[in-house]
Design an enzyme around this catalytic site. Structure first.
Site, PDB file in Angstrom:
ATOM      1  N   LYS A  44       0.849  -1.182   0.000  1.00 37.59           N
ATOM      2  CA  LYS A  44       0.000   0.000   0.000  1.00 37.59           C
ATOM      3  C   LYS A  44       0.888   1.236   0.000  1.00 37.59           C
ATOM      4  O   LYS A  44       1.697   1.435   0.915  1.00 37.59           O
ATOM      5  CB  LYS A  44      -0.903   0.002   1.230  1.00 37.59           C
ATOM      6  CG  LYS A  44      -1.715   1.288   1.404  1.00 37.59           C
ATOM      7  CD  LYS A  44      -2.550   1.196   2.660  1.00 37.59           C
ATOM      8  CE  LYS A  44      -3.150   2.547   3.010  1.00 37.59           C
ATOM      9  NZ  LYS A  44      -3.935   2.487   4.251  1.00 37.59           N
ATOM     10  N   ASP A 136     -13.528  -0.318  13.228  1.00 35.66           N
ATOM     11  CA  ASP A 136     -14.202  -0.339  11.922  1.00 35.66           C
ATOM     12  C   ASP A 136     -14.398  -1.768  11.438  1.00 35.66           C
ATOM     13  O   ASP A 136     -14.143  -2.090  10.280  1.00 35.66           O
ATOM     14  CB  ASP A 136     -13.401   0.472  10.899  1.00 35.66           C
ATOM     15  CG  ASP A 136     -14.242   0.832   9.674  1.00 35.66           C
ATOM     16  OD1 ASP A 136     -15.481   0.829   9.781  1.00 35.66           O
ATOM     17  OD2 ASP A 136     -13.660   1.114   8.610  1.00 35.66           O
TER      18      ASP A 136
END
Length: 604
Positions: A44, A136
């Site tokens: 990433k 989350d």
């Protein structure tokens, strides 16, 4: 290729990019091959050199790089470029998000749903033990691989427990997150239960309408349980409690409760059945598996079978929003940051490749004898439907057991008398809520806190014993009704001791019952309040009905083990003319011929 591209002049050294997996406003995720080993990885790249964004990514790597769990996607490396940009290298896995599986199949079998919940709860527990809250948890962050095993990913908005939190995904956010209060592990338990609910029913527990309506539902509306199979309702009700103190305190406790429930309800092979169902569901989406699509197969880091590989790290499972708090860590192709190896194996600077060996920490030396303690834990309960609430309710829990899963089972068993009392309250309310007395009953419930007093008796080394005085208010004259009950739990198994295990067989016969009633005196504070009230210890017969109230088989629920001996409970059904109760303590020497010798030996 769509998306903002990282300038060609910088790539994390030692890797060859294979294909892009996803891109967003703040970064992109690529599938790459480690040049030296040939193993696939996901990288990433942060698309900005903003100091705050880079610091957030670095903090995330430092926070979660120590997590060692087969249920969490592993972090291999944090790297920075000369001009200040950053990237993380993480485990690439072959699979799809749970979100994709649910979109394809609508819902899962109960066994498959329990497998998904168990795996990601264990992943959450690994973070909770470090004081980290995910914040989350949602289907897009649970990754299912081709063999049916799942992993937890995307810790992009994770934080230390106790920090105020408005981040998350609204469909799964706990009430305290909506109110921007401190987020603890209980918030993750709530979100995981909401996802489990969706797996079983095909929809989240609360959905539709405006964000304000969704907030109201999470804060105030009762959980709709009609579509949840009866054996699973208590699990869902507990995990989706409005107040965090009413939920299991950490994911590991919830996972232990799930394991016991699944085995009892669906048999010893429940997990195998669930994994097989998940694998079948994921197989229908095999064309979307990132490694297969890139022609990399399932080998290397992604193919370690029963745990090393997860499902779709940074896969094409859709963007992952951070609720109101996304910022620089907003989603990229379904992944923010994932973690797994010890921090010692994570490079925190430069552009080189970190070592791939997991840094094993030296096992801690543990004392030969476990020091177990029973403590009184204050919690709160509420039933918004009936108005019943309790503040500062006292629950007896143990701490100090080395086996945390066992400790969770023990604490669940210690709490069961209270859970049963609450379940009865809900049942009683359901029977009268449409009647004329319901408004008055609800007003009384809302006006005064119910009572839950806990008292610890024996606490180890083999058994823990507790007593509860539980009362709630009723419409009849504003009085109360309730129970006094005891529970004794085996610290080696987590099982509740029954009368047949606590007492000798002869003590539970009619002759043994007469011995009990002759030898154990009525407490001095108790006097019959009515000719109908017989306060014998066992074999009491209810007036007019002839029904036995205190049978020998229930004696264990009125026996408290202590270091000095045994306390026997007389009465204990609060409400009505025969509502008195009291305790008679007896030393071990006077009850040795009545109790199981093994119990006495272990308790003394």
């Amino acid at each position: 290729m769509k998306g903002i591209r990282v300038p060609e002049e910088w790539r994390v050294g030692g890797f060859t990019e294979v294909r892009e997996l996803g891109a967003g406003a703040f970064g992109r995720v690529v599938l790459a091959r480690h040049d030296a080993s040939g193993r696939p990885v996901a990288i990433k790249y942060l698309l900005t050199a903003d100091a705050g964004a880079v610091a957030a990514l670095r903090r995330e790597a430092e926070l979660l790089g120590r997590v060692q769990s087969p249920h969490v996607v592993r972090l291999y490396q944090f790297a920075t470029s000369a001009d200040g940009r950053a990237a993380i290298v993480m485990e690439a896995v072959n699979g799809v998000t749970l979100k994709r599986v649910l979109e394809e199949h609508g819902r899962l079998t109960p066994e498959a749903s329990l497998v998904v919940l168990k795996g990601s709860l264990l992943g959450l527990d690994a973070a909770h033990r470090l004081g980290v809250v995910h914040r989350d948890y949602k289907p897009a962050n649970v990754l299912v691989q081709g063999d049916g095993l799942s992993k937890l990913a995307d810790f992009g908005v994770a934080t230390h427990a106790g920090q105020a939190s408005g981040a998350g995904t609204p469909l799964y956010m706990a009430p305290e997150q909506w109110q921007r209060q401190a987020a603890g592990p209980e918030a993750d338990v709530y979100a995981a239960t909401a996802v489990f609910y969706q797996c079983v029913t095909g929809r989240p527990p609360f959905a539709g309408g405006s964000q304000a309506a969704l907030m109201h539902a999470h804060l105030s509306e009762p959980v709709p349980l009609d579509d949840i199979p009866e054996p699973l309702r208590r699990l869902v009700w507990s995990g989706l409690a409005k107040r965090p103190e009413e939920r299991p305190p950490v994911a590991g406790d919830f996972a232990a409760a799930l394991e016991d429930l699944a085995r009892t309800t669906y048999g010893a092979g429940w997990e195998h059945q669930g994994i097989r169902a998940l694998a079948t569901g994921a197989a229908a989406l095999a064309a979307a598996f990132p490694l297969a699509a890139a022609g990399l197969g399932t080998g290397g880091a992604a193919g370690a079978g029963a745990g090393a590989a997860g499902a779709g790290a940074a896969g094409a499972g859709g963007a992952s929003a951070a609720g109101s708090g996304g910022g620089a860590m907003a989603a990229v192709g379904g992944t923010k940051v994932v973690a797994g190896v010890a921090l010692g194996a994570v490079a925190l600077g430069g552009g080189g490749v970190a070592a791939y060996q997991v840094a094993k920490s030296k096992p801690k030396q543990r004392p030969a004898v476990q020091q177990v303690a029973a403590v009184t834990t204050p919690v709160s309960f509420s039933n918004p439907d009936s108005g019943m609430f309790a503040t500062g309710a006292q629950i007896i829990t143990v701490k100090g057991l080395r086996d945390t899963a066992l400790q969770a089972r023990v604490n669940q068993a210690l709490r069961k008398p209270v859970d049963d009392f609450l379940a009865q309250e809900r049942k009683d309310w359901a029977s009268i809520k449409g009647g004329s007395v319901a408004p008055q009953w609800r007003r009384l419930n809302k006006a005064r806190s119910a009572i839950f007093k806990g008292r610890a008796g024996l606490a180890g080394p083999r058994y823990v014993s507790a007593a509860y005085d539980m009362r709630r208010w009723i419409y009849a004259g504003g009085g109360s009704m309730g129970q006094v009950r005891t529970v004794t739990v085996d610290l080696q198994t987590g099982k509740t001791l029954q009368s047949t295990e606590m007492f000798q067989p002869a003590a539970l016969t009619p002759a043994g019952v007469r011995t009990f009633n002759q030898r154990v005196p009525l407490p001095a504070n108790m006097r019959p309040t009515s000719p109908n009230c017989d306060y014998s210890l066992v074999a009491r017969t209810a007036p007019n009905t002839g029904r036995e109230i205190y049978g020998a088989d229930t004696l264990a629920t009125r026996t408290l083990l202590t270091k000095q001996g045994v306390e026997f409970l007389f009465g204990g059904n609060i409400g009505g003319e025969c509502s008195a109760y009291g305790w008679t303590p007896m030393p071990w020497a006077k009850v040795g011929d009545l109790l199981n010798p093994e119990v006495i030996k272990a308790a003394r």
